[in-house]
Structure formats: C-alpha cells, structure tokens
Design a protein around this motif. Structure first.
Motif, short mmCIF file in Angstrom:
data_model
loop_
_atom_site.label_atom_id
_atom_site.label_comp_id
_atom_site.label_asym_id
_atom_site.label_seq_id
_atom_site.Cartn_x
_atom_site.Cartn_y
_atom_site.Cartn_z
N GLY A 673 0.69 -0.96 0.11
CA GLY A 673 0.06 -0.19 -0.04
C GLY A 673 0.89 1.14 0.22
N THR A 674 0.18 2.69 -0.26
CA THR A 674 1.06 4.04 -0.20
C THR A 674 0.16 4.59 -0.24
OG1 THR A 674 -0.20 4.64 -2.12
CG2 THR A 674 1.68 2.90 -2.32
N MET A 675 0.18 5.40 1.01
CA MET A 675 -0.29 6.38 1.96
C MET A 675 0.24 8.02 2.07
SD MET A 675 -1.67 5.86 5.41
CE MET A 675 -0.36 6.13 6.87
N ASN A 676 -0.23 8.46 1.94
CA ASN A 676 0.00 10.16 1.44
C ASN A 676 0.09 10.92 2.64
OD1 ASN A 676 0.84 12.88 0.82
ND2 ASN A 676 -0.60 12.57 -0.80
N THR A 677 1.62 11.52 3.52
CA THR A 677 0.95 11.24 4.87
C THR A 677 0.41 13.02 5.11
OG1 THR A 677 3.47 12.58 4.90
CG2 THR A 677 2.45 10.55 5.80
N ALA A 678 0.35 13.91 3.94
CA ALA A 678 -0.09 15.21 3.74
C ALA A 678 -1.66 15.29 2.94
CB ALA A 678 1.09 15.67 2.32
N ASP A 679 -2.31 14.06 3.34
CA ASP A 679 -3.39 14.08 2.76
C ASP A 679 -4.16 14.62 4.40
OD1 ASP A 679 -5.92 13.28 1.07
OD2 ASP A 679 -5.15 12.37 0.32
#
Length: 791
Positions: A673-679
């Motif tokens: 999985g990938t997760m954008n911490t700035a979202d």
C-alpha cells in the motif's frame, strides 16, 4: 493419476488394424478396477502371443462403463469365434502413441532386470493368463515409456549383437567382442567415448553366468526368440544410458538472453547458427572440421564440438536441463520432451528441442558454475556432503522454498510519506523484485517486469472514498445482457481474483499432477472451430447420449439436447470455477450431466503442454490505501491477511464469503500500500489495519547515488521551514527536483508553490515566508505567487 496395462488377445481382435484406422477405442477391463480407473489415467496396451509387444500408449477418456462394442468395429476387427455382442465393462481410450511398425517387443521388456523386482507386473508381461487389466507403478510406466522412446536403437543393438556373436563357441570368444561393442555404442552416440565395458566389475559375473547357464550351448544364447539372449548388454544400456536420465547444465544464449523466449515457447535452442542443420554431420570430426573451416582456425574446438554433438545426439527425452546465467546464477529447469529438430522459421538458435520447463526463478548458486554452454553433469560429484551427485545439490538449491527468494520482504507493507518522495517508484521496484524473487538494480528492467506481469501476477488499484467490499472482494452486479430482464450475477473483486490465482499456483506447485493451463486459453482453443465457422455445432458425448453446442456468448454456452430444438444455456463462469477446482462441486443436479462431460474435456485439454513454473509470488498494489473506509472495504480480510492466518501459516484460517464460498488468503500474495501523509481530507488509517502492516517511511532525500537532485539546497531549506511550521508529514519530495527538463523557476511555480498554498490554506504570508527563507526572489504583484529565481 494411476497407470494401467490393458491386455489384448491377438487371436480375438486385430488391434494393429484398429490402431491404423482409429485414434480412440474402448477396452474391456477387470470388474475389480471399475471404481479405480478414472479419466486422465495413463495406460499401455499390451498384445500377448507369439509376437507379444506394447502396441500403444495413451490416456483414459472416461471411467469404465457397461457398453457394447461398436458393431462396425466388431465386423472389421473381431477374429475367430469371439463373442462381442453383449454389454461388458469397458473404458474409453485415446491413443497418443501408436507403435504399429516399430514395436516395443516382449524380449526387450523381459530383458529388463528392473521388471523382475515386481513379480506381479513381471508376470503380466510374461504371460497375462486371462488378466485383462493390471495397475502399474509410476516407475514401471516411466521405464516402459523410456524403452519405447529408444526401441529402434535397442533393436539395432540386439541385431548387431546377434550377428557378431552367432559364431561364438565359448565365453572367451563371447567376451572378445566387447571392444567392438564399445565402439558401436560410441559411434551411435549411446555412450561417451570413455566407456570401458571390458574392465567392468560385472565381467566376471557375466562370464560365470554365461558358463553356468548355457554350458557351451551358445546357440541357445543367440536364438533371436530367447528372452535372455544378450541380457547383460540390455542391462548395461538400460541402466547406464537410457533409464538413467542425464542432467545438463545449459546457458540459453549470451547472458541467458534467450531464457524468457525459450521458457515461453517451451523449447531450448543452440547457437553456432553458421553450422546450419546438425543432421548433415555424422560424427564429431565432421563438426570440428566445419567449425575450423568457418572460423578459419586450427584450434581443437573441443567444447564447441561437444556442445553441438551432444545437443543433437546425446541429449534424450526425459533428460533434465538446468538453466544457468553466467557462472553464478541458476534460472530454472525442465524435462526434454522431443528429439532434435531444425527450425528454419527462427532467425537464430534454429537447432531446437522441446522442453517442458518445470521451474523458473533466480537462485544464487553459491559457487562458480562451469562456463561451457552445455555440460553433462550427471556423474559430477557433489561438493557438499549432503549430496552424492552435483546435480542433486543444484536441484535442491532451486527446490528449497527457503532459497527460492534471494530477498525477504514482509507480506503486508505500506510505504508512507509526503508527495514526491518515491513511493510509487519504490512500489514498482518492490513488486518486480517480489515476482522475480531477486534483487533488481536496473530500474528499467523493473519497469519491464512490472508491465509484463500487470494483470497477471501484479494488480494495481487506487482506493477512494466510494471504494467498497463489493469492488475489492465479491459482490452482486446487474446483468443487463441476458435478454431476460434485470438480474444480478456474482462477481469477484480484484483482490479475490488475484488471491485465487496465487492459491492455485501454490496448490499446483505442491501437487504438480494438478497443474493445468489457464481456463480462458483452454476454453478458447476448444470452441475455436465453432467461433471460426468451421462447424455449425459441436457434439458433446454424454454417458448415454449427447448434446450439441450451437453458440457462445460473453457469458453463456448455448446448446440443444439430442431431442428437441429448444435452446439451453450453461454458465461459462460456473464452468470456469469447476475447471479451476478440478471437479464439479457446484452443480449436483439439473444441468450436471451437461456440465460434466464438458468439464472433463477441458481438464484433459488443460493438462496438455502445461508449463510448470513452481511456486510463484503475486502482488497487489493499493495506491492511496488510506483514502477508503478500510473496515468496509477489507471486511473479514482484516484478520485473514496476517501471515500466520494465511494458507501456509501456522494457524491458517478460512472464512465464508456472503455468497457462501470459502476463502483463504494465500501465503504467496504480497500486499503493498501507499499512503500520502499530507492528505488532510481523510481520517487516520484504521488501527486494526495499521497493526497488520509493516510501515516503511519515504521522506525527502537530498543526495541519491547515481541520480541528480537539482537545487537540493533550496529543497532542504524549504523543508526545514515546513517542519518547523507544520511537521515532517508536509514536506516537499525530492522527485519534484529531479526533472532535468525544468529549471528552478518553472519547477517552483508549476509544482511546488501550488502544493505549498494547498498545505497552508492559501495563506500568502506563510508561503512567502517559506520561499524567502529558502533564498528565493518573489515576483512582484502577481497571483498566484511566483518566483523569478534565486534572491
């Protein structure tokens, strides 16, 4: 799968004529085998009598049933006063190899000492005495196949011996022929040039046996119909050459550059294209002289000659080919399935043999492999104490599950970090390394592997707020194409589809006899005559009747029954599930008699030309994994994805899906999985899912070996200011500064400043402060904000 010998009495049935005329038949079997013989079993057809022989090999088409012999065949092939009018227990057969004009005769089989080790099977081939079916061991069946493959050479050898030994009167005279026998074996390519029967430890035993058994009556030994004549030589050939498969170490082109092509086509090829077809050379000397002529050298060309000679003459069906790359890597192995042939349609590597490749991967050998293109390693001793033979060591390296991967990644991983930090880049690289089972240093190679496997061993999806369990696992979807009003059909989601594929691979790797080709490929091949307009309808035989396939839609098989003209349908999706399970556990009444024969045809076709690749890895990539409602999308998978709860974990767990179908997550399926911490538009990742994943941080880098990060000092200054104002999760990624086509102003104005304005809710003052702290000159009186360059 079981193996059988079926007996034909030549005084009752003209089997050789039937074999000439037909590729299928039905054979009587013993009643006690009624429930043991099954479709897909293999058989050998044995003719007894004065000219006893194996006359055919093949496959059982259906389980035994009570039936009459075909009247036309009775009229043509029945002999004497035999009665074929009534019902008898018969098994439908398909003949794959008919030995009509070049038989595998009884003498060859009974000269094989291994057969005497099993008295029951030995007695069947010596004198069946009314036995019409007998189960064979797998070892016996394989040895019969091997003898069949080499029957012409064995017959030539027996004739050669008979002619040479016909005048021998004593054991001493008999043994004097050994050097000539050795020469014959070498010239025919049966044995290596270092063969030395004369010094064999068996010589004294042979001498004693001959003296004691025949006591000077040599004419008995030399009678062609004597089951024991020339037995020691048949024994030598069978055990040391034909029945002992050879193991070869083989390089498929420079740097193994032809390996993927050869694997896909099920072949092995040899270079030296300028030599042409090897059939034109009749000895090693001829090959050597041609090489010297073409290459304008007087060098011995020993290795090149040996590679070409052995490829043409020494390699045999059943031999194992171990594929290598360079002197340190193993790539897989397979079994030779054909004789040598020259393929003029190929531009290069036209010298070919067919190979059933059984395993593909990448393994570090851990020692230096021989450099030659083709090497017989059968008799090489092992360098490790655990194995006597070298090839056993290499095979263990490739078959040891723990050593199949030169990498060790968690089953569940999430790459997290701000945008532009390489999450997608590393996801693609990681997925390629997982499916290949090795480290990959060349990113372009990783891209190629990723693209080749996308939709097969790799799936890529992006979560969003509306993504659901029905999209991911399984749900109902409206069927608007059935022409009968609105209805709903069950449809598997992307995760279940790849999980089913991965689980099937694990099952087939552990139980090779269950391996089969992809359903869609087999089904399309089967219906091709109908789709291409070659036939108007396809008859399908049932136990006592038949039905006719008349058409194919995207979802259904249309058919008519033997009586009546009304159209009925079978579900392709249902047939596919039966095929993948290898049996029908879905439809147990109603249309079951129509599904069953179709299923058996597809299963039989699906087991032909199977490429067994061993255990493979599969990957599903979930981009933006935190954007969906995790609990709703994953459902019961929250528990099942844990490594110990998977198919080969310590406590494997299955669940029942809403449809009632059982489901388990296989141990060879990796989730990335990938997760954008700035979202900021979403909630934090579900804590239940968080503890089931390994998290790998992806934050900005300012130096990357082999890559240039432009204006790294400005990037670092911007991020230091962001960290002080908002935290680490809102930094700017280094990927924005790696596009060589953009200058500083263009990069900042088009990508970085819009991102900063989003981070800080269009707070112009805050963003200006960040830009100034990084030493950038702001453009005057413009909106949106822009820079003109460095201050």
């Amino acid at each position: 799968m079981k193996y059988w010998a079926f007996h034909c009495n030549p005084n009752a049935w003209d089997i050789l004529s039937e074999l000439r005329d037909h590729d299928t038949g039905a054979w009587t079997v013993n009643k006690q085998h009624k429930n043991e013989i099954q479709a897909g079993d293999r058989f050998v057809l044995w003719v007894s009598g004065r000219e006893a022989r194996v006359c055919a090999f093949g496959e059982v088409m259906e389980a035994p049933i009570l039936m009459k012999e075909n009247e036309d065949r009775v009229r043509l092939y029945a002999k004497g006063s035999s009665n074929f009018g009534g019902d008898s227990l018969r098994v439908p057969l398909s003949y794959s190899d008919k030995l009509i004009d070049s038989p595998l005769i009884k003498n060859i089989i009974l000269n094989s000492y291994w057969l005497e080790e099993n008295s029951l099977q030995y007695s069947f081939f010596d004198n069946p005495q009314g036995v019409i079916s007998r189960e064979l061991s797998l070892d016996t069946f394989k040895r019969l196949l091997t003898l069949s493959d080499h029957r012409q050479t064995i017959n030539d050898f027996r004739n050669f011996l008979h002619n040479k030994l016909a005048q021998s009167k004593t054991a001493e005279e008999y043994l004097k022929w050994m050097p000539k026998i050795e020469k014959w074996l070498v010239e025919k390519g049966i044995c290596d040039s270092d063969i030395c029967i004369w010094n064999s430890k068996d010589i004294s035993e042979i001498n004693l046996r001959l003296e004691n058994k025949y006591k000077g009556e040599w004419e008995k030994l030399n009678r062609k119909d004597n089951n024991r004549y020339s037995a020691p030589w048949n024994k030598w050939i069978e055990f040391n050459n034909f029945l002992e498969k050879k193991y070869w170490l083989y390089a498929p082109g420079d740097g193994a550059g032809k390996w993927d092509e050869f694997y896909e086509q099920g072949i092995m090829g040899l270079g030296w294209d300028y030599l042409g077809d090897l059939n034109q050379y009749h000895s090693k000397d001829e090959i050597t002289k041609k090489l010297q002529e073409l290459e304008k050298t007087d060098g011995a060309k020993t290795n090149d000659t040996a590679a070409n000679y052995n490829f043409k003459n020494t390699i045999a069906k059943g031999d194992i080919i171990i594929v290598k790359k360079g002197t340190s890597e193993l790539l897989g192995y397979g079994e030779v399935t054909s004789d040598y042939y020259y393929d003029e349609s190929r531009e290069t590597f036209q010298k070919c043999r067919k190979v059933s490749w059984l395993k593909k991967g990448n393994w570090k050998a851990g020692h230096k492999l021989v450099l030659k293109t083709l090497t017989d390693i059968t008799k090489y001793p092992s360098e490790v104490t655990e194995h006597e033979k070298y090839y056993e060591w290499l095979m263990e390296i490739m078959n040891d599950d723990k050593s199949t991967l030169t990498i060790d990644y968690p089953l569940n991983t999430i790459f997290y970090g701000p945008p532009g930090t390489g999450k997608t880049y590393h996801t693609l690289l990681r997925a390629a390394e997982i499916v290949e089972g090795r480290e990959i240093s060349d990113y372009s190679e990783a891209q190629r592997i990723f693209n080749e496997n996308l939709g097969d061993k790799i799936e890529f999806i992006t979560f969003h707020q509306n993504y659901s369990y029905e999209d991911f696992i399984q749900g109902l979807r409206p069927d608007t194409e059935n022409g009968q009003g609105l209805s709903f059909e069950r449809k598997d989601g992307v995760f279940k589809r790849i999980a089913d594929k991965a689980l099937l691979n694990m099952v087939e790797a552990e139980q090779p006899e269950k391996a089969k080709r992809d359903f869609n490929t087999v089904f399309q091949e089967f219906i091709s005559p109908l789709n291409e307009g070659e036939v108007a309808e396809m008859p399908i035989k049932m136990k006592k009747a038949q039905f006719f396939i008349t058409g194919i839609t995207n979802k259904s098989i249309e058919f008519r029954k033997q009586q009546g003209e009304s159209v009925h349908t079978l579900s392709i999706a249902t047939l596919q599930k039966m095929y993948e399970r290898g049996e029908n556990e879905i439809i147990i009444s109603g249309l079951q008699p129509y599904y069953e024969p179709l299923l058996q045809i597809l299963l039989r076709n699906g087991k032909q030309n199977v490429k067994r690749s061993g255990r493979q890895n599969y990957v599903i990539i979930i981009d933006e994994i935190n954007r969906a409602n995790i609990s709703r999308v994953f459902g019961e998978l929250i528990t099942l994805i844990e490594p110990d709860k998977r198919s080969h974990g310590t406590i494997p767990l299955k669940c029942s899906l809403p449809s009632g179908e059982e489901f388990i997550v296989p141990s060879n399926l990796y989730i990335i999985g990938t997760m954008n911490t700035a979202d900021k538009s979403i909630a934090l990742l579900d804590i239940a899912l968080r503890r089931r994943f390994d998290f790998e941080a992806m934050y900005p880098l300012y130096e990357i070996e082999g890559h240039e990060i432009a204006d790294a000092d400005i990037l670092k200054s911007i991020n230091e200011k962001i960290i002080s104002l908002k935290g680490h999760d809102f930094q700017i990624g280094h990927a924005y500064f790696m596009d060589k086509k953009q200058g500083l102003a263009e990069r900042m104005n088009r990508k970085v400043i819009p991102l900063l304005l989003e981070y800080f809710m269009n707070d112009e003052k805050e963003v200006k402060g960040i830009l100034k702290s990084a030493g950038l000159a702001l453009a005057e009186n413009v909106w949106p904000l822009k820079i003109s360059g460095r201050a």
